[in-house]
Scaffold this active site. Structure first.
Site, mmCIF file in Angstrom:
data_model
loop_
_atom_site.group_PDB
_atom_site.id
_atom_site.type_symbol
_atom_site.label_atom_id
_atom_site.label_comp_id
_atom_site.label_asym_id
_atom_site.label_seq_id
_atom_site.Cartn_x
_atom_site.Cartn_y
_atom_site.Cartn_z
ATOM 1 N N ARG A 139 -6.968 -12.512 7.272
ATOM 2 C CA ARG A 139 -5.859 -11.583 7.077
ATOM 3 C C ARG A 139 -4.648 -12.157 7.820
ATOM 4 O O ARG A 139 -4.789 -12.978 8.732
ATOM 5 C CB ARG A 139 -6.158 -10.196 7.663
ATOM 6 C CG ARG A 139 -7.270 -9.425 6.972
ATOM 7 C CD ARG A 139 -6.926 -9.028 5.546
ATOM 8 N NE ARG A 139 -7.936 -8.146 4.966
ATOM 9 C CZ ARG A 139 -9.046 -8.569 4.350
ATOM 10 N NH1 ARG A 139 -9.307 -9.864 4.253
ATOM 11 N NH2 ARG A 139 -9.893 -7.698 3.839
ATOM 12 N N TYR A 163 -7.419 3.078 -4.222
ATOM 13 C CA TYR A 163 -6.242 2.625 -3.476
ATOM 14 C C TYR A 163 -5.543 1.468 -4.189
ATOM 15 O O TYR A 163 -4.362 1.554 -4.505
ATOM 16 C CB TYR A 163 -6.667 2.202 -2.078
ATOM 17 C CG TYR A 163 -5.531 1.806 -1.173
ATOM 18 C CD1 TYR A 163 -4.699 2.767 -0.608
ATOM 19 C CD2 TYR A 163 -5.286 0.468 -0.875
ATOM 20 C CE1 TYR A 163 -3.659 2.406 0.241
ATOM 21 C CE2 TYR A 163 -4.249 0.101 -0.020
ATOM 22 C CZ TYR A 163 -3.440 1.074 0.534
ATOM 23 O OH TYR A 163 -2.417 0.718 1.375
ATOM 24 N N ASP A 164 -6.297 0.382 -4.509
ATOM 25 C CA ASP A 164 -5.588 -0.790 -5.047
ATOM 26 C C ASP A 164 -5.130 -0.538 -6.491
ATOM 27 O O ASP A 164 -3.988 -0.844 -6.843
ATOM 28 C CB ASP A 164 -6.338 -2.111 -4.851
ATOM 29 C CG ASP A 164 -7.792 -2.135 -5.301
ATOM 30 O OD1 ASP A 164 -8.129 -1.431 -6.263
ATOM 31 O OD2 ASP A 164 -8.574 -2.898 -4.698
HETATM 32 N N1 LIG Z 1 -0.339 -0.530 7.605
HETATM 33 C C1 LIG Z 1 -0.646 -1.444 6.693
HETATM 34 O O1 LIG Z 1 -1.209 -2.486 7.035
HETATM 35 C C2 LIG Z 1 -0.252 -1.254 5.266
HETATM 36 C C3 LIG Z 1 -0.454 -2.317 4.382
HETATM 37 C C4 LIG Z 1 -0.088 -2.166 3.051
HETATM 38 C C5 LIG Z 1 0.501 -0.999 2.613
HETATM 39 N N2 LIG Z 1 0.696 0.015 3.481
HETATM 40 C C6 LIG Z 1 1.300 1.244 2.962
HETATM 41 O O2 LIG Z 1 2.267 1.751 3.863
HETATM 42 C C7 LIG Z 1 2.239 3.181 3.879
HETATM 43 C C8 LIG Z 1 2.062 3.685 5.301
HETATM 44 O O3 LIG Z 1 0.876 3.156 5.852
HETATM 45 P P1 LIG Z 1 0.446 3.447 7.366
HETATM 46 O O4 LIG Z 1 -0.253 2.259 7.854
HETATM 47 O O5 LIG Z 1 1.599 3.986 8.117
HETATM 48 O O6 LIG Z 1 -0.657 4.590 7.144
HETATM 49 P P2 LIG Z 1 -0.874 6.001 7.799
HETATM 50 O O7 LIG Z 1 -2.175 6.499 7.290
HETATM 51 O O8 LIG Z 1 -0.661 5.954 9.268
HETATM 52 O O9 LIG Z 1 0.317 6.874 7.183
HETATM 53 C C9 LIG Z 1 0.276 7.494 5.940
HETATM 54 C C10 LIG Z 1 0.972 8.851 6.056
HETATM 55 O O10 LIG Z 1 0.956 9.494 4.773
HETATM 56 C C11 LIG Z 1 0.548 10.848 4.946
HETATM 57 N N3 LIG Z 1 -0.061 11.290 3.687
HETATM 58 C C12 LIG Z 1 -1.213 10.857 3.108
HETATM 59 N N4 LIG Z 1 -1.420 11.498 1.953
HETATM 60 C C13 LIG Z 1 -0.368 12.347 1.774
HETATM 61 C C14 LIG Z 1 -0.020 13.300 0.763
HETATM 62 N N5 LIG Z 1 -0.796 13.493 -0.306
HETATM 63 N N6 LIG Z 1 1.130 13.993 0.919
HETATM 64 C C15 LIG Z 1 1.916 13.808 2.002
HETATM 65 N N7 LIG Z 1 1.624 12.942 2.996
HETATM 66 C C16 LIG Z 1 0.491 12.226 2.873
HETATM 67 C C17 LIG Z 1 -0.410 10.797 6.115
HETATM 68 O O11 LIG Z 1 -0.613 12.052 6.720
HETATM 69 C C18 LIG Z 1 0.272 9.800 7.028
HETATM 70 O O12 LIG Z 1 1.208 10.407 7.864
HETATM 71 C C19 LIG Z 1 1.130 3.586 2.910
HETATM 72 O O13 LIG Z 1 1.715 3.854 1.644
HETATM 73 C C20 LIG Z 1 0.274 2.357 2.818
HETATM 74 O O14 LIG Z 1 -0.409 2.278 1.588
HETATM 75 C C21 LIG Z 1 0.330 -0.085 4.793
HETATM 76 O O1 LIG Z 2 -14.123 -3.160 12.841
HETATM 77 C C1 LIG Z 2 -13.766 -3.898 11.906
HETATM 78 C C2 LIG Z 2 -12.898 -3.466 10.862
HETATM 79 C C3 LIG Z 2 -12.561 -4.355 9.874
HETATM 80 N N1 LIG Z 2 -13.023 -5.637 9.889
HETATM 81 C C4 LIG Z 2 -12.617 -6.620 8.854
HETATM 82 O O2 LIG Z 2 -11.249 -6.845 9.022
HETATM 83 C C5 LIG Z 2 -10.619 -7.117 7.783
HETATM 84 C C6 LIG Z 2 -9.431 -6.203 7.626
HETATM 85 O O3 LIG Z 2 -9.883 -4.882 7.442
HETATM 86 P P1 LIG Z 2 -8.926 -3.604 7.589
HETATM 87 O O4 LIG Z 2 -9.794 -2.403 7.421
HETATM 88 O O5 LIG Z 2 -8.138 -3.705 8.824
HETATM 89 O O6 LIG Z 2 -7.895 -3.711 6.402
HETATM 90 P P2 LIG Z 2 -7.911 -4.383 4.947
HETATM 91 O O7 LIG Z 2 -7.238 -5.694 5.054
HETATM 92 O O8 LIG Z 2 -9.273 -4.374 4.355
HETATM 93 O O9 LIG Z 2 -7.035 -3.348 4.157
HETATM 94 C C7 LIG Z 2 -5.668 -3.266 4.565
HETATM 95 O O10 LIG Z 2 -4.929 -4.049 3.745
HETATM 96 C C8 LIG Z 2 -3.802 -3.671 3.075
HETATM 97 C C9 LIG Z 2 -3.376 -2.276 3.249
HETATM 98 O O11 LIG Z 2 -2.827 -1.755 2.079
HETATM 99 C C10 LIG Z 2 -4.373 -1.351 3.750
HETATM 100 O O12 LIG Z 2 -3.643 -0.257 4.172
HETATM 101 C C11 LIG Z 2 -5.145 -1.916 4.860
HETATM 102 O O13 LIG Z 2 -6.082 -1.070 5.331
HETATM 103 C C12 LIG Z 2 -11.699 -6.934 6.723
HETATM 104 O O14 LIG Z 2 -12.176 -8.188 6.350
HETATM 105 C C13 LIG Z 2 -12.794 -6.157 7.423
HETATM 106 O O15 LIG Z 2 -14.065 -6.515 6.933
HETATM 107 C C14 LIG Z 2 -13.856 -6.054 10.917
HETATM 108 O O16 LIG Z 2 -14.289 -7.219 10.953
HETATM 109 N N2 LIG Z 2 -14.211 -5.172 11.891
#
Ligand SMILES: NC(=O)c1ccc[n+]([C@@H]2O[C@H](COP(=O)([O-])OP(=O)(O)OC[C@H]3O[C@@H](n4cnc5c(N)ncnc54)[C@H](O)[C@@H]3O)[C@@H](O)[C@H]2O)c1
Ligand SMILES: O=c1ccn([C@@H]2O[C@H](COP(=O)(O)OP(=O)(O)O[C@H]3OC[C@@H](O)[C@H](O)[C@H]3O)[C@@H](O)[C@H]2O)c(=O)[nH]1
Length: 314
Positions: free
Chosen positions: A210, A144-145
């Site tokens: 966070r 991912y990262d």
């Molecule tokens: N929510 C967050 O905190 C967060 C933080 C940083 C970055 N992002 C980025 O924002 C975007 C949306 O995140 P979200 O929280 O809505 O996640 P989410 O998982 O709810 O949405 C992702 C969507 O992408 C679709 N998808 C995944 N793989 C695919 C593929 N190969 N082809 C077509 N569709 C595909 C999934 O079905 C889903 O609808 C992502 O790119 C994620 O990396 C989100």
């Molecule tokens: O049940 C839980 C889940 C998670 N956590 C903690 O909560 C923190 C946040 O975890 P999350 O799984 O919500 O998300 P993260 O911050 O690790 O990753 C996130 O950051 C950036 C985005 O790009 C990713 O899409 C998102 O998942 C972590 O430190 C994790 O250890 C808990 O303490 N309890």
């Protein structure tokens, strides 16, 4: 304006679609493979003449005539992006290449939703865009990262080599209604646990931090970035920083004071701290978040209560 939203059936994507559809001059096409998203998130638009939904995996080429591409497709919850890491990296690399190829072919502007995870376990705090990060290239989060880091590289190479108009948002933890109940991210876990009367699972040590942005603020930032003049990368997030223990205590206080807090094992490479420096977003986009955590959590609680069928005691 004809706009493609990849990943538009997901959490942030579906809120973005709602906002884009409010403008009657917009036509919106969503391409999604429904891995973590669902048609249900878009049900109010299905059948609307300005809206189109395509089941499509971005690792395959797509040809549609559009003016803008919001490229969100990618699983975002660590549980889901680690479930099939090879697929996650293909989505980030091949998926972004395909969308850049489309942007080049039809002359569209493309915005990538990158992530605060490009900063890894950051040694600079808060994180400005100029920080290059501290990322493990072979760890379980790398699909991912590192995937998003390559996606950013591809965006800039297409920009420099082919003159594509690009925008890169580095999104920090975002929460709100419509997150999957079993999404696995911390805010949705804690709210679902509090409503079910189960212990809140704080992963050790609990002092990791966070910064949580409410989804309507996020969508506003993404649209400003797309429609503005700056390529980015630009951090979009809420600088309010909390430890996971503080978050658990806040959820407990607001939703269910009777619930326990349990410390549980963490997963490898969990970043110890994360907070956006949003100086650039303020100066270049005139953007800053409006919704505080304490105001956003009850809005999400309401949505989770409806979906879990748990009514509020009077
Ligand atoms: N929510 C967050 O905190 C967060 C933080 C940083 C970055 N992002 C980025 O924002 C975007 C949306 O995140 P979200 O929280 O809505 O996640 P989410 O998982 O709810 O949405 C992702 C969507 O992408 C679709 N998808 C995944 N793989 C695919 C593929 N190969 N082809 C077509 N569709 C595909 C999934 O079905 C889903 O609808 C992502 O790119 C994620 O990396 C989100
Ligand atoms: O049940 C839980 C889940 C998670 N956590 C903690 O909560 C923190 C946040 O975890 P999350 O799984 O919500 O998300 P993260 O911050 O690790 O990753 C996130 O950051 C950036 C985005 O790009 C990713 O899409 C998102 O998942 C972590 O430190 C994790 O250890 C808990 O303490 N309890």
């Amino acid at each position: 304006m004809r706009i493609l939203v990849t990943g538009g059936a997901g959490f942030i994507g579906s809120h973005l679609v709602d906002k884009l559809m409010e403008n009657e001059k917009n036509e919106v096409i969503v391409a999604d493979n429904y891995f973590t998203g669902s048609k249900d998130n878009l049900r109010k638009w299905i059948g609307q003449p300005r809206f189109e939904l395509i089941r499509h995996d971005v690792t395959e080429p797509l040809l549609v005539e559009v003016d803008q591409i919001y490229h969100l497709a990618c699983p975002a919850s660590p549980i889901f992006y680690k479930y099939n890491p090879v697929k996650t990296i293909k989505t980030n690399v091949i998926g972004t290449l395909n969308m850049l190829g489309l942007a080049k072919r039809v002359g569209a502007r493309i915005l990538l939703t990158s992530t605060s995870e490009v900063y890894g376990d950051p040694l600079v705090h808060p994180q400005p865009e100029s920080y290059w990060g501290n990322v493990n290239p072979i760890g379980v989060r790398s699909c991912y990262d590192e995937g998003k880091r390559v996606a950013e590289t591809l965006m800039f190479d297409y920009h420099r080599q082919h003159g594509i108009e690009i925008r890169i948002a580095r999104i920090f933890n975002t929460y709100g209604p419509r997150m999957n109940i079993d999404d696995g991210r911390v805010v949705s876990n804690f709210i679902a646990q509090a409503l079910r009367g189960e212990p809140l699972t704080v992963q050790k040590p609990g002092t990791q931090t966070r910064s949580f942005c409410y989804v309507s603020d996020m969508v506003d930032g993404l649209i400003r970035l797309m429609d503005g003049e700056n390529t980015g990368p630009i951090n979009i997030g809420n600088p309010g920083e909390f430890t996971m223990t503080e978050l658990a205590e806040t959820v407990k206080e607001l939703i269910n004071p009777g619930v326990e807090i349990n410390m549980v094992e963490n997963t490898p490479d969990d970043p110890r701290q994360r907070k956006p420096d949003i100086t650039k977003a303020k100066a270049l986009l005139g953007w800053e978040p409006k919704v505080k955590l304490r105001d956003g959590l009850p809005l999400m609680e309401e949505d989770f209560r409806l979906r879990l069928g748990v009514t509020k005691k009077k």
